[in-house]
Scaffold this motif. Structure first.
Motif, PDB file in Angstrom:
ATOM      1  N   ARG A 157      86.236 -31.295  19.839  1.00 49.17           N
ATOM      2  CA  ARG A 157      87.656 -30.930  19.718  1.00 49.17           C
ATOM      3  C   ARG A 157      87.814 -29.546  19.097  1.00 49.17           C
ATOM      4  O   ARG A 157      88.590 -28.710  19.577  1.00 49.17           O
ATOM      5  N   ASP A 158      87.064 -29.312  18.014  1.00 54.07           N
ATOM      6  CA  ASP A 158      87.156 -28.010  17.343  1.00 54.07           C
ATOM      7  C   ASP A 158      86.663 -26.896  18.250  1.00 54.07           C
ATOM      8  O   ASP A 158      87.238 -25.791  18.276  1.00 54.07           O
ATOM      9  N   ASN A 159      85.578 -27.183  18.988  1.00 55.13           N
ATOM     10  CA  ASN A 159      85.077 -26.164  19.925  1.00 55.13           C
ATOM     11  C   ASN A 159      86.092 -25.865  21.027  1.00 55.13           C
ATOM     12  O   ASN A 159      86.250 -24.709  21.443  1.00 55.13           O
ATOM     13  N   GLU A 163      96.850 -24.851  26.268  1.00 54.89           N
ATOM     14  CA  GLU A 163      95.806 -25.481  25.451  1.00 54.89           C
ATOM     15  C   GLU A 163      95.339 -26.812  26.033  1.00 54.89           C
ATOM     16  O   GLU A 163      94.195 -27.214  25.859  1.00 54.89           O
ATOM     17  N   GLN A 171      91.603 -20.670  21.676  1.00 57.25           N
ATOM     18  CA  GLN A 171      92.137 -19.541  20.910  1.00 57.25           C
ATOM     19  C   GLN A 171      91.409 -18.248  21.253  1.00 57.25           C
ATOM     20  O   GLN A 171      92.035 -17.184  21.336  1.00 57.25           O
ATOM     21  N   LYS A 201      89.359 -26.148  20.786  1.00 59.79           N
ATOM     22  CA  LYS A 201      90.450 -25.353  20.200  1.00 59.79           C
ATOM     23  C   LYS A 201      90.020 -23.912  19.965  1.00 59.79           C
ATOM     24  O   LYS A 201      90.769 -22.963  20.235  1.00 59.79           O
ATOM     25  N   LYS A 202      88.766 -23.756  19.469  1.00 63.20           N
ATOM     26  CA  LYS A 202      88.273 -22.400  19.220  1.00 63.20           C
ATOM     27  C   LYS A 202      88.136 -21.623  20.523  1.00 63.20           C
ATOM     28  O   LYS A 202      88.470 -20.431  20.594  1.00 63.20           O
ATOM     29  N   TYR A 212      83.215 -36.111  18.480  1.00 61.96           N
ATOM     30  CA  TYR A 212      84.642 -35.900  18.760  1.00 61.96           C
ATOM     31  C   TYR A 212      85.173 -34.687  17.996  1.00 61.96           C
ATOM     32  O   TYR A 212      85.837 -33.802  18.555  1.00 61.96           O
ATOM     33  N   VAL A 213      84.845 -34.635  16.701  1.00 62.67           N
ATOM     34  CA  VAL A 213      85.348 -33.532  15.869  1.00 62.67           C
ATOM     35  C   VAL A 213      84.785 -32.200  16.337  1.00 62.67           C
ATOM     36  O   VAL A 213      85.514 -31.204  16.470  1.00 62.67           O
ATOM     37  N   ILE A 214      83.470 -32.177  16.622  1.00 52.99           N
ATOM     38  CA  ILE A 214      82.836 -30.923  17.031  1.00 52.99           C
ATOM     39  C   ILE A 214      83.382 -30.450  18.378  1.00 52.99           C
ATOM     40  O   ILE A 214      83.732 -29.271  18.543  1.00 52.99           O
TER      41      ILE A 214
END
Length: 484
Positions: free
Chosen positions: A39-41, A172, A47, A43-44, A35-37
């Motif tokens: 989600r961060d990917n 987003e 951006q 967002k990255k 989930y964290v990976i």
């Protein structure tokens, strides 16, 4: 439910729950990490896409203004037509403000531009940042988070001449929707893993507890006097294999201790017998000597056959005394060995010294090390080697030259001494009794030597074995710790 079954049931449940807990924790940890990976990917990526589009728009505007020295007031004239082309290519609306935040130009109709003046806090933020300001807002119509960007427009002298605003620039939420879709697949896979883990954990816990219950049942039946103890056959290379090895080793040691106990009992009986024989034999020695002395004192010297009588009587009595003394000494020696006085020695040197008394024999000494240190009583070692080599020498065959090999080996922390001869050998019916007290295959001797050797070896927690083939020789092998 029987007590053993109940305990096994409880253990099975604990193992099952333990495996299941580990599985759940692993699944939760992997799902959280995924989930964290993701989600961060997302967002990255969001951006990065926004940055790429912003840079593409600004590159188009910079190119349009790079042909001459442009000031703020020149922008409406220079970009009057090109702003429509740039907005169409990049598929984004463009609004340009002067450095005070006043509206200058847009690809949209001026009446449709809702924001004719830039917010003062945005201007302050851009001046502080020096490059760009992103404004996030939630659009109720789109039900999504929208990012709008304000960027600084420079001329070919890199002077700030205007602010460029890209309204409703980036969504987003679209990236987060992709993330949610992937995450649903991950949850589905993890659910399948959990179901498989439940089944697999139950199988493992059942197999484990069944094996433990079986081993417990066999261990509970162990009896020192039971000669039918069977080793457990278990071929899996896991922790239970160590338990099985320990059990098998234990029953082997029990069998060995049972034999040792039997031997000790037999040896104790022989010790008592030896003491009794020594006592009974020594008692008549003095009267027999006195009888001989009295006879010699009272005999008639004038009798013609006195000399013959005296000589015969003396020979008989003295011969018997010598025999009884030898028997008594042999049994006394067997009954009580001397006190051990252990010291560190060189096995190679001591054995060679002992063998010097056998100068007439063909004795060859071999060693796997030039110096084999060992801690043992010198007298014990001397008796052991002397007895074994003497037996080997006495067992020589008539049809060939006697050869005796003495091998000395150090293997890790154990010492192995081998005495091998090429003599007449030992028959199969005698080899099992070779170490029994009072047993001998020779016409003379008390049969105490090898019994004493075995006792001395076992005093040092060692073992002695013999293998032989009739008419080919015998091999005695001693194994004992070096005690160093």
């Amino acid at each position: 439910m029987p007590l053993n079954d109940y305990k096994g049931y409880r253990l099975r449940n604990r193992v099952f729950i333990g495996f299941l807990a580990i599985c759940f924790l692993s699944v939760i940890a992997s799902a959280t990490l995924s989930y964290v990976i993701l989600r961060d990917n997302a967002k990255k990526q969001s951006q990065q896409d926004m940055q790429n589009k912003s840079e593409a728009l600004m590159s188009s505007l910079d190119y349009a203004l790079s042909h001459s020295q442009v000031e703020t007031y020149d922008i409406p004239k220079i970009l009057e037509n090109e702003i429509y082309e740039i907005a169409d290519i990049n598929k984004h609306d463009i609004i340009i403000y002067d450095l005070n935040g006043n509206y200058l130009l847009s690809n949209k109709d001026p009446n449709l531009v809702a924001q004719k003046k830039m917010p003062s806090d945005v201007i302050k933020a851009i001046k502080k940042n020096g490059k760009q300001y992103d404004d996030k807002a939630y659009d109720e119509k789109l039900k999504a988070t929208i990012v709008s960007s304000y960027m600084v427009l420079k001329n070919n002298m890199l002077e700030n001449i205007a602010y460029v605003y890209f309204p409703y620039y980036h969504n987003e939420s679209a990236y987060m929707e992709v993330f949610k879709e992937y995450f649903i697949y991950i949850i589905g896979v993890n659910l399948l893993i959990i179901l498989f883990s439940i089944w697999f954990s139950w199988i493992i816990s059942n197999n484990l507890t069944e094996a433990i219950i079986r081993f417990t049942s066999m261990i509970s039946k162990i009896n020192l006097f039971d000669k039918n103890l069977n080793p457990i056959k278990y071929y899996k290379n896991d922790e239970l294999n160590a338990l099985v090895k320990a059990y098998n080793k234990m029953i082997a040691e029990i069998a060995d201790q049972r034999e040792r106990l039997s031997y000790i009992e037999k040896q104790s009986a022989w010790q008592e017998m030896a003491k009794q024989v020594a006592h009974e034999v020594k008692n008549p020695l003095t009267p027999m000597k006195l009888m001989m002395q009295n006879f010699e004192r009272k005999f008639d010297p004038n009798a013609p056959d006195n000399a013959t009588k005296v000589k015969n009587l003396s020979e008989i009595i003295i011969g018997q005394i010598d025999v009884i003394s030898r028997v008594a000494s042999a049994f006394s020696e067997f009954a009580q060995l001397p006190q051990k006085n252990d010291e560190e020695i060189s096995l190679n040197k001591e054995v060679k010294n002992v063998l010097t008394i056998f100068s007439d024999e063909n004795i060859f000494v071999h060693a796997n090390h030039d110096n084999i240190p060992m801690k043992i009583d010198r007298d014990y070692l001397s008796r052991i080697i002397t007895n074994l080599v003497t037996n080997a020498s006495q067992a020589k065959a008539d049809d060939r030259k006697s050869v005796i090999n003495v091998d000395l080996e150090k293997i890790e922390k154990r010492i192995r001494i081998t005495v091998e001869d090429n003599g007449v050998g030992i028959s199969e019916d005698k080899i099992t009794k070779i170490f029994d007290p009072n047993f001998t295959s020779k016409s003379s001797g008390m049969g105490i030597g090898l019994t004493m050797v075995k006792r001395m070896v076992e005093d040092y927690n060692g073992t002695i074995t013999v293998v032989s083939e009739p008419d080919k020789g015998a091999t005695f092998t001693i194994s004992m710790p070096s005690n160093l």
